[in-house]
Design an enzyme around this catalytic site. Structure first.
Site, PDB file in Angstrom:
ATOM      1  N   ASN A  51       2.416   2.717  -2.041  1.00 30.09           N
ATOM      2  CA  ASN A  51       1.528   3.504  -2.901  1.00 30.09           C
ATOM      3  C   ASN A  51       1.019   2.682  -4.079  1.00 30.09           C
ATOM      4  O   ASN A  51       1.632   1.686  -4.467  1.00 30.09           O
ATOM      5  CB  ASN A  51       2.264   4.714  -3.505  1.00 30.09           C
ATOM      6  CG  ASN A  51       2.624   5.764  -2.475  1.00 30.09           C
ATOM      7  OD1 ASN A  51       2.005   5.864  -1.426  1.00 30.09           O
ATOM      8  ND2 ASN A  51       3.633   6.554  -2.795  1.00 30.09           N
ATOM      9  N   MET A  52      -0.070   3.163  -4.648  1.00 27.99           N
ATOM     10  CA  MET A  52      -0.459   2.715  -5.975  1.00 27.99           C
ATOM     11  C   MET A  52      -0.038   3.804  -6.951  1.00 27.99           C
ATOM     12  O   MET A  52      -0.382   4.978  -6.781  1.00 27.99           O
ATOM     13  CB  MET A  52      -1.968   2.475  -6.081  1.00 27.99           C
ATOM     14  CG  MET A  52      -2.389   1.927  -7.440  1.00 27.99           C
ATOM     15  SD  MET A  52      -1.666   0.295  -7.822  1.00 27.99           S
ATOM     16  CE  MET A  52      -2.743  -0.781  -6.869  1.00 27.99           C
TER      17      MET A  52
ATOM     18  N   ASP B 120      15.090   3.530  -6.288  1.00 25.23           N
ATOM     19  CA  ASP B 120      14.634   2.547  -5.303  1.00 25.23           C
ATOM     20  C   ASP B 120      15.287   1.192  -5.551  1.00 25.23           C
ATOM     21  O   ASP B 120      15.646   0.474  -4.609  1.00 25.23           O
ATOM     22  CB  ASP B 120      13.111   2.405  -5.363  1.00 25.23           C
ATOM     23  CG  ASP B 120      12.397   3.681  -4.958  1.00 25.23           C
ATOM     24  OD1 ASP B 120      12.959   4.444  -4.153  1.00 25.23           O
ATOM     25  OD2 ASP B 120      11.275   3.919  -5.450  1.00 25.23           O
TER      26      ASP B 120
END
Length: 304
Positions: free
Chosen positions: A14-15, A240
């Site tokens: 993703n951005m 993450d």
């Protein structure tokens, strides 16, 4: 011991569109923000960067759109020395986007899947050789569940350890749970999925609990790793970072306890800077942090 483990990460790219505000607006309210920026993100890409910063040979499998964001994100992965053989671009669909609001020392996120939703079981099958030649595979749930199940099938076929970070939380089929080596929900995700997933074996479960540390099950008992006390700048990507570091440590054949400590230290360091990937540490950063922390602990014991 594996010197440079090969880790394949399958997941979202993703951005991140990041907004910082003093407080979250009420319904219908407009407030003035403090900062806006775009940063690379997506749980898959974040976890790939986390592992790559530690020295792992990382292969990424995922999809981006044929757009400016997609080109930029793929380039950034390459700059992190990540193999992007498994990252393809698709026409007519935008690259995934996450809109992140930073406020009150925490974050809230709205995600638009975009090209991430086009990661199909057939797409995963195209890269079976990449998966089969990995020391370990890590994935999440920002791509379709069917693709995650296919990845688990391939890992089982080739006897490759498979780690699932079940985020965002959803009901998981027993067939998938039976194939995971470890499952790594955070506290909120665990509360959400545990009622529907009683089949999860305790020896597969690693629960990250923010400032309450990490809990896991080893030697027939529940164990906990305390969190490191660090004032957060931006908690985006901390989970993450933990997952990438934990996976790296497991691939290096560390014990569960050491892997959880290593992952927790990585996550602690990551929240000292803004952005999911910006603050992700190197192995040298973590080793130095743990060495200093142990010295402080010993000093405290000596002063008692």
């Amino acid at each position: 011991m594996i010197k440079d483990p090969t880790i394949t990460v399958i997941g979202s790219i993703n951005m991140d569109l990041v907004v910082s505000v003093n407080r979250r607006p009420e319904k219908g309210e407009t407030i003035k923000g403090e900062m806006f920026t775009t940063m690379p993100g997506g749980k898959g890409a974040n976890q790939a960067v986390s592992a790559a910063r530690l020295g792992a040979k990382v292969c990424m499998i995922g999809m981006v759109g044929e757009d400016e964001f997609g080109n930029e994100l793929k380039s950034k992965l390459q700059k992190e020395h990540i193999n992007v053989e498994g990252v393809e671009s698709i026409a007519g669909i935008s690259t995934g986007v996450a809109v992140i609001t930073l406020a009150d020392d925490d974050n809230s996120i709205v995600m638009i899947s975009g090209a991430n939703a086009t990661v199909t079981p057939d797409y995963i099958s195209k890269y079976e050789d990449l998966i089969a030649n990995s020391d370990i595979v890590l994935t999440q749930l920002e791509i379709p569940l069917e693709a995650v199940e296919k990845a688990a099938d391939i890992c089982q076929k080739h006897n490759v350890p498979f780690i699932l970070n079940p985020a965002p939380a959803q009901e998981l089929p027993r067939s998938l749970l039976n194939k995971v080596t470890f499952i790594t929900p955070n506290q909120i995700e665990w509360e959400s999925i545990k009622a529907d997933n009683k089949e999860i074996k305790k020896d597969k479960l690693i629960v990250t609990r923010g400032d309450e540390g990490v809990t896991f099950f080893e030697d027939e008992q529940d164990r906990r790793v305390s969190a490191f006390a660090i004032k957060p700048v931006d908690t985006t990507g901390a989970g993450d970072t933990f997952n990438g570091a934990f996976t790296y440590a497991i691939a290096k054949k560390d014990s569960l306890y050491r892997a959880c400590v290593f992952g927790s230290a990585a996550a602690a360091l990551s929240i000292t800077q803004t952005g999911a990937q910006t603050g992700m540490p190197t192995k040298e950063d973590i080793d130095g942090f743990l060495k200093e922390w142990k010295a402080i602990q010993r000093g405290g014991e000596n002063n008692e």
